[in-house]
Write an enzyme that holds these catalytic residues in place. Sequence first.
Site, PDB file in Angstrom:
ATOM      1  N   ASN A  42       0.848  -1.200   0.000  1.00 28.26           N
ATOM      2  CA  ASN A  42       0.000   0.000   0.000  1.00 28.26           C
ATOM      3  C   ASN A  42       0.880   1.245   0.000  1.00 28.26           C
ATOM      4  OD1 ASN A  42       0.637  -0.797   2.683  1.00 28.26           O
ATOM      5  ND2 ASN A  42      -1.041   0.406   3.533  1.00 28.26           N
ATOM      6  N   ILE A  43       0.457   2.231  -0.765  1.00 31.61           N
ATOM      7  CA  ILE A  43       1.213   3.484  -0.904  1.00 31.61           C
ATOM      8  C   ILE A  43       0.259   4.630  -0.579  1.00 31.61           C
ATOM      9  CG2 ILE A  43       2.588   4.923  -2.450  1.00 31.61           C
ATOM     10  CD1 ILE A  43       3.153   2.354  -4.113  1.00 31.61           C
ATOM     11  N   CYS A  53      -4.054   0.711  -2.674  1.00 30.43           N
ATOM     12  CA  CYS A  53      -3.889  -0.527  -1.909  1.00 30.43           C
ATOM     13  C   CYS A  53      -2.822  -1.425  -2.535  1.00 30.43           C
ATOM     14  CB  CYS A  53      -5.195  -1.317  -1.886  1.00 30.43           C
ATOM     15  SG  CYS A  53      -6.535  -0.540  -1.011  1.00 30.43           S
ATOM     16  N   GLU A  55      -2.952  -4.588  -3.277  1.00 33.46           N
ATOM     17  CA  GLU A  55      -3.435  -5.491  -4.327  1.00 33.46           C
ATOM     18  C   GLU A  55      -3.449  -4.805  -5.695  1.00 33.46           C
ATOM     19  OE1 GLU A  55      -4.754  -4.733  -1.398  1.00 33.46           O
ATOM     20  OE2 GLU A  55      -6.200  -6.235  -0.727  1.00 33.46           O
ATOM     21  N   CYS A  90     -10.218  -5.023  -0.165  1.00 32.83           N
ATOM     22  CA  CYS A  90     -11.307  -4.043  -0.135  1.00 32.83           C
ATOM     23  C   CYS A  90     -12.131  -4.137  -1.421  1.00 32.83           C
ATOM     24  CB  CYS A  90     -10.759  -2.630   0.065  1.00 32.83           C
ATOM     25  SG  CYS A  90     -10.163  -1.851  -1.454  1.00 32.83           S
ATOM     26  N   CYS A  93     -10.417  -3.017  -4.711  1.00 30.57           N
ATOM     27  CA  CYS A  93      -9.448  -4.005  -5.199  1.00 30.57           C
ATOM     28  C   CYS A  93     -10.149  -5.215  -5.797  1.00 30.57           C
ATOM     29  CB  CYS A  93      -8.500  -4.419  -4.084  1.00 30.57           C
ATOM     30  SG  CYS A  93      -7.351  -3.084  -3.667  1.00 30.57           S
TER      31      CYS A  93
HETATM   32  N1  THU Z   1      -5.334  -1.385   2.287  1.00 34.23           N
HETATM   33  C1  THU Z   1      -4.766  -2.197   1.348  1.00 34.23           C
HETATM   34  O1  THU Z   1      -3.613  -1.984   0.936  1.00 34.23           O
HETATM   35  N2  THU Z   1      -5.509  -3.216   0.862  1.00 34.23           N
HETATM   36  C2  THU Z   1      -6.785  -3.509   1.245  1.00 34.23           C
HETATM   37  O2  THU Z   1      -7.430  -4.368   0.658  1.00 34.23           O
HETATM   38  C3  THU Z   1      -7.367  -2.796   2.385  1.00 34.23           C
HETATM   39  C4  THU Z   1      -6.673  -1.546   2.794  1.00 34.23           C
HETATM   40  C5  THU Z   1      -4.548  -0.255   2.817  1.00 34.23           C
HETATM   41  C6  THU Z   1      -5.022   1.094   2.386  1.00 34.23           C
HETATM   42  C7  THU Z   1      -4.493   1.968   3.499  1.00 34.23           C
HETATM   43  O3  THU Z   1      -3.168   2.348   3.172  1.00 34.23           O
HETATM   44  C8  THU Z   1      -4.459   1.071   4.715  1.00 34.23           C
HETATM   45  O4  THU Z   1      -4.595  -0.257   4.224  1.00 34.23           O
HETATM   46  C9  THU Z   1      -5.547   1.338   5.728  1.00 34.23           C
HETATM   47  O5  THU Z   1      -6.790   1.332   5.118  1.00 34.23           O
END
Ligand code: THU
Length: 130
Positions: A42-43, A53, A55, A90, A93
């Site tokens: 995640n960035i 995210c 994914e 999420c 994604c």
């Molecule tokens: N996040 C993801 O990278 N993937 C997901 O499927 C759920 C959420 C990240 C986004 C954000 O940087 C952090 O998790 C908190 O929501």
Amino acid sequence: MTDRELFEEAVRAAGYSYSKYSKFRVGAALLTVDGKVYTGCNIENASYSLTVCAERVAMFKAVADGATKFKAIAIAGSSTEDFSIPCPPCGACLQVLSEFCSESLLVILSKGWFRLSDFLPMRFSGDNIK
Ligand code: THU
């Protein structure tokens, strides 16, 4: 590549997470039908809604590299060093994954595996806009 190995790749990718706002690190490891692995983390962004995210980062890296056929994705997320609590993908994604993956795509979490259709049983796809 075993489920456990792919999950460990996701944990490793979480190490690169740029999550200075949420402090929640996520890693994803996407396995192609040819056995290649694309990872993502995640960035986050100071303008919160521009966060991407793990994914989607993994998927966009893969597609930009010419890969479009996938077998599985492993996802690991945690705000500690312990990645044992499952981190499901999420909704955004899921929609992006569904563009390139069949409903049988394996989704590997810390506690077992699922199918994409378990999370997104009735997806909106290109077929709907024909
Ligand atoms: N996040 C993801 O990278 N993937 C997901 O499927 C759920 C959420 C990240 C986004 C954000 O940087 C952090 O998790 C908190 O929501």
